[in-house]
Scaffold this active site. Structure first.
Site, PDB file in Angstrom:
ATOM      1  N   ARG A 114       0.856  -1.186   0.000  1.00 50.92           N
ATOM      2  CA  ARG A 114       0.000   0.000   0.000  1.00 50.92           C
ATOM      3  C   ARG A 114       0.890   1.234   0.000  1.00 50.92           C
ATOM      4  O   ARG A 114       1.823   1.328   0.780  1.00 50.92           O
ATOM      5  CB  ARG A 114      -0.875  -0.013   1.261  1.00 50.92           C
ATOM      6  CG  ARG A 114      -1.396   1.349   1.723  1.00 50.92           C
ATOM      7  CD  ARG A 114      -2.652   1.739   0.971  1.00 50.92           C
ATOM      8  NE  ARG A 114      -3.057   3.100   1.284  1.00 50.92           N
ATOM      9  CZ  ARG A 114      -4.001   3.423   2.151  1.00 50.92           C
ATOM     10  NH1 ARG A 114      -4.616   2.504   2.846  1.00 50.92           N
ATOM     11  NH2 ARG A 114      -4.354   4.687   2.321  1.00 50.92           N
ATOM     12  N   ARG A 123      -5.585   2.242  -4.144  1.00 52.32           N
ATOM     13  CA  ARG A 123      -4.714   1.499  -3.239  1.00 52.32           C
ATOM     14  C   ARG A 123      -4.959   0.011  -3.344  1.00 52.32           C
ATOM     15  O   ARG A 123      -6.062  -0.438  -3.613  1.00 52.32           O
ATOM     16  CB  ARG A 123      -4.851   1.987  -1.789  1.00 52.32           C
ATOM     17  CG  ARG A 123      -6.132   1.754  -1.052  1.00 52.32           C
ATOM     18  CD  ARG A 123      -7.206   2.799  -1.288  1.00 52.32           C
ATOM     19  NE  ARG A 123      -6.770   4.189  -1.227  1.00 52.32           N
ATOM     20  CZ  ARG A 123      -7.041   4.992  -0.231  1.00 52.32           C
ATOM     21  NH1 ARG A 123      -7.664   4.565   0.833  1.00 52.32           N
ATOM     22  NH2 ARG A 123      -6.685   6.239  -0.277  1.00 52.32           N
ATOM     23  N   ASP A 126      -6.796  -1.287   1.805  1.00 53.32           N
ATOM     24  CA  ASP A 126      -7.199  -0.394   2.884  1.00 53.32           C
ATOM     25  C   ASP A 126      -7.659  -1.257   4.046  1.00 53.32           C
ATOM     26  O   ASP A 126      -8.503  -2.147   3.842  1.00 53.32           O
ATOM     27  CB  ASP A 126      -8.416   0.409   2.405  1.00 53.32           C
ATOM     28  CG  ASP A 126      -8.237   1.883   2.581  1.00 53.32           C
ATOM     29  OD1 ASP A 126      -7.294   2.288   3.256  1.00 53.32           O
ATOM     30  OD2 ASP A 126      -9.072   2.626   2.036  1.00 53.32           O
ATOM     31  N   ASP A 128      -9.243  -0.536   7.751  1.00 53.47           N
ATOM     32  CA  ASP A 128      -9.709   0.503   8.672  1.00 53.47           C
ATOM     33  C   ASP A 128     -10.426  -0.119   9.863  1.00 53.47           C
ATOM     34  O   ASP A 128     -11.285  -0.993   9.685  1.00 53.47           O
ATOM     35  CB  ASP A 128     -10.695   1.457   7.972  1.00 53.47           C
ATOM     36  CG  ASP A 128     -10.000   2.420   7.030  1.00 53.47           C
ATOM     37  OD1 ASP A 128      -8.894   2.880   7.364  1.00 53.47           O
ATOM     38  OD2 ASP A 128     -10.569   2.721   5.960  1.00 53.47           O
TER      39      ASP A 128
END
Length: 198
Positions: A114, A123, A126, A128
């Site tokens: 990334r 990207r 991810d 999160d």
């Protein structure tokens, strides 16, 4: 049976025994966390599966549920300028504190190369943290719950799939938040599947 009766068993250092015992104690009280994963570069499905497997391989973390895969257009960019995303939500139980979980998420992103070149950029991966238990925190390093999760259908739709009773701390039930924003643009990919780690 004591290990000393088996000559092939080497004694385990006391420090290791203590660490294992300490981990066992904390594992009896794991915390629930919700993690959103997304990819719009490379083999998107393979990358998401790799992220799930890497989470499962994290000491003190167990993957409990994996959502279906959804395809969404990139957020905040001109239509057609980036490939679409594959998104999913992973429910985990963990003894890691939030900051350690965040570090692990970043390490997994970096393992898939990334690159944080610009905001809203394409990207490979991810990762999160959406929520951690019912923690509400304004820490700039890790805001909990995720500051935009309640307005992002690509998080709420797969989250609802794996936990219809879910709530965003301080924002309300996921089902009500979804009713407010709708699920337009979040397309189910029923031809694709992410596996729960063995």
């Amino acid at each position: 049976m004591s290990s000393s009766s088996d000559p092939t068993v080497q004694p385990v250092p006391a420090s290791v025994v203590e660490r294992v015992d300490a981990a066992d104690v904390t594992l009896s009280n794991p915390k629930r966390a919700v993690i959103s994963i997304g990819s719009n570069l490379g083999n998107r499905l393979e990358i998401l599966q790799g992220a799930i497997d890497a989470l499962e391989d994290t000491p003190g973390l167990r993957v409990k549920a994996v959502s279906p895969v959804y395809e969404t257009e990139p957020w905040g960019v001109e239509p057609g300028t980036q490939p679409s995303y594959f998104n999913a939500v992973v429910l985990v139980k963990t003894t890691l504190p939030p900051d350690s979980l965040l570090e692990r998420g970043h390490a997994i992103e970096e393992a898939f190369e990334r690159v944080r070149e610009r905001r809203w950029g394409a990207r490979t991966l991810d990762v999160d943290i959406v929520t951690y238990q019912d923690v509400v925190s304004d820490d700039p390093g890790l805001t909990l719950p995720h500051p935009r999760a309640h307005e992002r259908a690509f998080v709420l739709v797969p989250w609802y799939d794996v936990d219809p009773e879910a709530e965003v701390p301080g924002r309300g039930p996921v089902v009500e938040l979804l009713a407010g924003i709708g699920s337009a643009g979040v397309e189910p990919r029923t031809d694709l599947e992410l596996r729960l780690p063995e």
